[in-house]
Design a protein around this motif. Structure first.
Motif, PDB file in Angstrom:
ATOM      1  N   ASN A  68      36.201 -17.324  23.780  1.00 60.37           N
ATOM      2  CA  ASN A  68      37.063 -17.162  24.828  1.00 60.37           C
ATOM      3  C   ASN A  68      36.512 -15.654  25.248  1.00 60.37           C
ATOM      4  O   ASN A  68      37.104 -14.734  25.134  1.00 60.37           O
ATOM      5  CB  ASN A  68      38.634 -17.184  24.585  1.00 60.37           C
ATOM      6  N   PRO A  69      35.694 -16.006  26.428  1.00 61.47           N
ATOM      7  CA  PRO A  69      35.153 -14.642  26.968  1.00 61.47           C
ATOM      8  C   PRO A  69      35.921 -14.050  28.106  1.00 61.47           C
ATOM      9  O   PRO A  69      35.496 -13.160  28.866  1.00 61.47           O
ATOM     10  CB  PRO A  69      33.595 -15.055  27.185  1.00 61.47           C
ATOM     11  N   GLY A 103      30.266 -11.734  29.965  1.00 63.10           N
ATOM     12  CA  GLY A 103      31.013 -12.707  29.186  1.00 63.10           C
ATOM     13  C   GLY A 103      30.476 -14.054  29.254  1.00 63.10           C
ATOM     14  O   GLY A 103      30.671 -14.560  30.239  1.00 63.10           O
ATOM     15  N   ASP A 131      31.501 -15.326  23.235  1.00 60.54           N
ATOM     16  CA  ASP A 131      32.677 -15.222  22.435  1.00 60.54           C
ATOM     17  C   ASP A 131      33.063 -16.640  22.778  1.00 60.54           C
ATOM     18  O   ASP A 131      32.896 -17.501  23.855  1.00 60.54           O
ATOM     19  CB  ASP A 131      33.469 -14.562  22.912  1.00 60.54           C
ATOM     20  N   ASP A 174      29.953 -21.131  20.803  1.00 64.39           N
ATOM     21  CA  ASP A 174      30.363 -21.454  19.514  1.00 64.39           C
ATOM     22  C   ASP A 174      29.647 -21.263  18.592  1.00 64.39           C
ATOM     23  O   ASP A 174      28.392 -21.912  18.609  1.00 64.39           O
ATOM     24  CB  ASP A 174      31.191 -22.632  19.576  1.00 64.39           C
ATOM     25  N   ALA A 194      30.249 -11.962  15.310  1.00 62.05           N
ATOM     26  CA  ALA A 194      31.176 -12.998  15.169  1.00 62.05           C
ATOM     27  C   ALA A 194      31.475 -13.383  14.063  1.00 62.05           C
ATOM     28  O   ALA A 194      30.666 -13.610  13.056  1.00 62.05           O
ATOM     29  CB  ALA A 194      30.651 -14.241  15.929  1.00 62.05           C
ATOM     30  N   GLY A 197      33.658  -6.081  18.039  1.00 56.61           N
ATOM     31  CA  GLY A 197      32.625  -6.745  18.950  1.00 56.61           C
ATOM     32  C   GLY A 197      32.698  -5.979  20.492  1.00 56.61           C
ATOM     33  O   GLY A 197      31.728  -5.512  21.068  1.00 56.61           O
ATOM     34  N   ALA A 204      34.377 -10.258  22.413  1.00 58.01           N
ATOM     35  CA  ALA A 204      35.506 -10.157  23.557  1.00 58.01           C
ATOM     36  C   ALA A 204      36.688  -9.392  22.895  1.00 58.01           C
ATOM     37  O   ALA A 204      37.764  -8.933  23.671  1.00 58.01           O
ATOM     38  CB  ALA A 204      36.260 -11.616  23.784  1.00 58.01           C
ATOM     39  N   SER A 205      36.770  -8.879  21.669  1.00 54.51           N
ATOM     40  CA  SER A 205      37.730  -8.373  20.909  1.00 54.51           C
ATOM     41  C   SER A 205      37.199  -7.627  19.850  1.00 54.51           C
ATOM     42  O   SER A 205      36.200  -7.788  19.195  1.00 54.51           O
ATOM     43  CB  SER A 205      38.997  -9.097  20.767  1.00 54.51           C
ATOM     44  N   THR A 230      27.641 -11.021  19.596  1.00 54.30           N
ATOM     45  CA  THR A 230      28.595 -12.019  19.452  1.00 54.30           C
ATOM     46  C   THR A 230      29.914 -11.566  19.104  1.00 54.30           C
ATOM     47  O   THR A 230      30.248 -10.496  18.711  1.00 54.30           O
ATOM     48  CB  THR A 230      28.242 -13.106  18.290  1.00 54.30           C
ATOM     49  N   GLY A 231      31.132 -12.347  19.066  1.00 55.74           N
ATOM     50  CA  GLY A 231      32.273 -12.108  18.947  1.00 55.74           C
ATOM     51  C   GLY A 231      32.748 -10.758  19.690  1.00 55.74           C
ATOM     52  O   GLY A 231      33.257  -9.954  19.285  1.00 55.74           O
ATOM     53  N   CYS A 258      28.336 -10.552  26.038  1.00 55.73           N
ATOM     54  CA  CYS A 258      29.309 -10.699  25.010  1.00 55.73           C
ATOM     55  C   CYS A 258      29.253 -12.251  24.897  1.00 55.73           C
ATOM     56  O   CYS A 258      29.858 -13.076  25.759  1.00 55.73           O
ATOM     57  CB  CYS A 258      30.655 -10.243  25.155  1.00 55.73           C
TER      58      CYS A 258
END
Length: 257
Positions: A43-44, A53, A41, A57, A85, A23, A19-20, A16-17, A39
């Protein structure tokens, strides 16, 4: 080295989390070591291949359950869950509203519960089930202007130990990493908002005995260790990746003569 390169071969991981920051670094490393990785996220869209991705939420149970089900379907199950996340908060105990307290705790603590309970049926079916939560040095060290954030991460550490006790007999290991200040997009945004960004960066570097920020890849390496089959005897552990903040008390440099 070949053992590490294929340590996660045949295993499926959910981050989780992802995308950056920590994570994405973790998801990338797990994939490099052979895992199929999804992943989750908000915004994946920036998640690169071969990572999958998925939008989710962690404050919305329906969103979480749908994303976890989609990940399990695409990956052929879930063996590893990385609950990474999280969001930050600044200020003393009087500086944040009730709404902000609820928002941060909902993401950082209840979010772990939502994702974990959705993933548990899949983890129970795995012979190498592992959960790793991202905690923080703020859980155990009193840091100024971090009351709400510290409270949330203290809860993450306690939750990790409780989960480890609850699920050990199901063959599910649960651990957490406790990073110091990590050079991530979130920390860089905090620096940009500071009155004197260079001075703030110098202060953050100085409070870690190594004299520098932790790299996301260093935290990812710790997560990969805790998540991997080679750590089969490790559960209920808190692994510090904090540049020495937790245990070291260095003497100040002597004044120049």
């Amino acid at each position: 080295m070949s053992g590490l390169r294929d340590e996660f071969a045949g295993l499926a991981a959910l981050v989780t989390g992802g995308a950056s920051g920590i994570g994405l670094a973790t998801a990338t490393l797990l994939a490099e070591r052979g895992a199929r990785v999804a992943c989750l996220d908000l915004n994946p869209e920036g998640v690169p291949e071969p990572l999958l991705g998925l939008a989710a939420d962690v404050t919305d149970d329906e969103s979480v359950r749908a994303a976890v089900a989609a990940a399990a379907d695409a990956l052929g199950g879930i063996d590893v869950l990385v609950n990474n996340a999280g969001i930050g908060a600044r200020g003393s105990v009087e500086d944040n509203s009730d709404e902000e307290w609820h928002r941060v705790l909902d993401v950082n603590v209840v979010g772990i519960a939502r994702v974990t309970r959705a993933a548990l049926p899949h983890l129970r079916a795995s012979a190498h089930a592992a959960i790793v939560n991202t905690c923080s040095i703020a859980a155990s060290a009193g840091l100024p202007q971090r009351a709400l954030y510290s409270a949330s991460k203290g809860a993450v550490q306690a939750l990790t130990l409780a989960m480890a006790a609850d699920h050990i007999r199901e063959g599910i290991r649960v651990n957490c990493v406790s990073p110091g200040t990590v050079d991530t997009p979130w920390v860089r945004r905090l620096l940009d908002a500071a009155a004197d960004p260079p001075a703030e960066l110098a202060a953050l570097r100085a409070r870690q005995p190594t004299g520098r920020l932790v790299r996301a890849e260093e935290v990812a390496a710790a997560i990969a260790y805790l998540a991997g089959p080679l750590a089969a005897a490790t559960t209920g552990s808190v692994l510090a990746v904090d540049g020495g903040m937790h245990g070291l008390r260095l003497r100040p440099d002597p004044p120049p003569r």
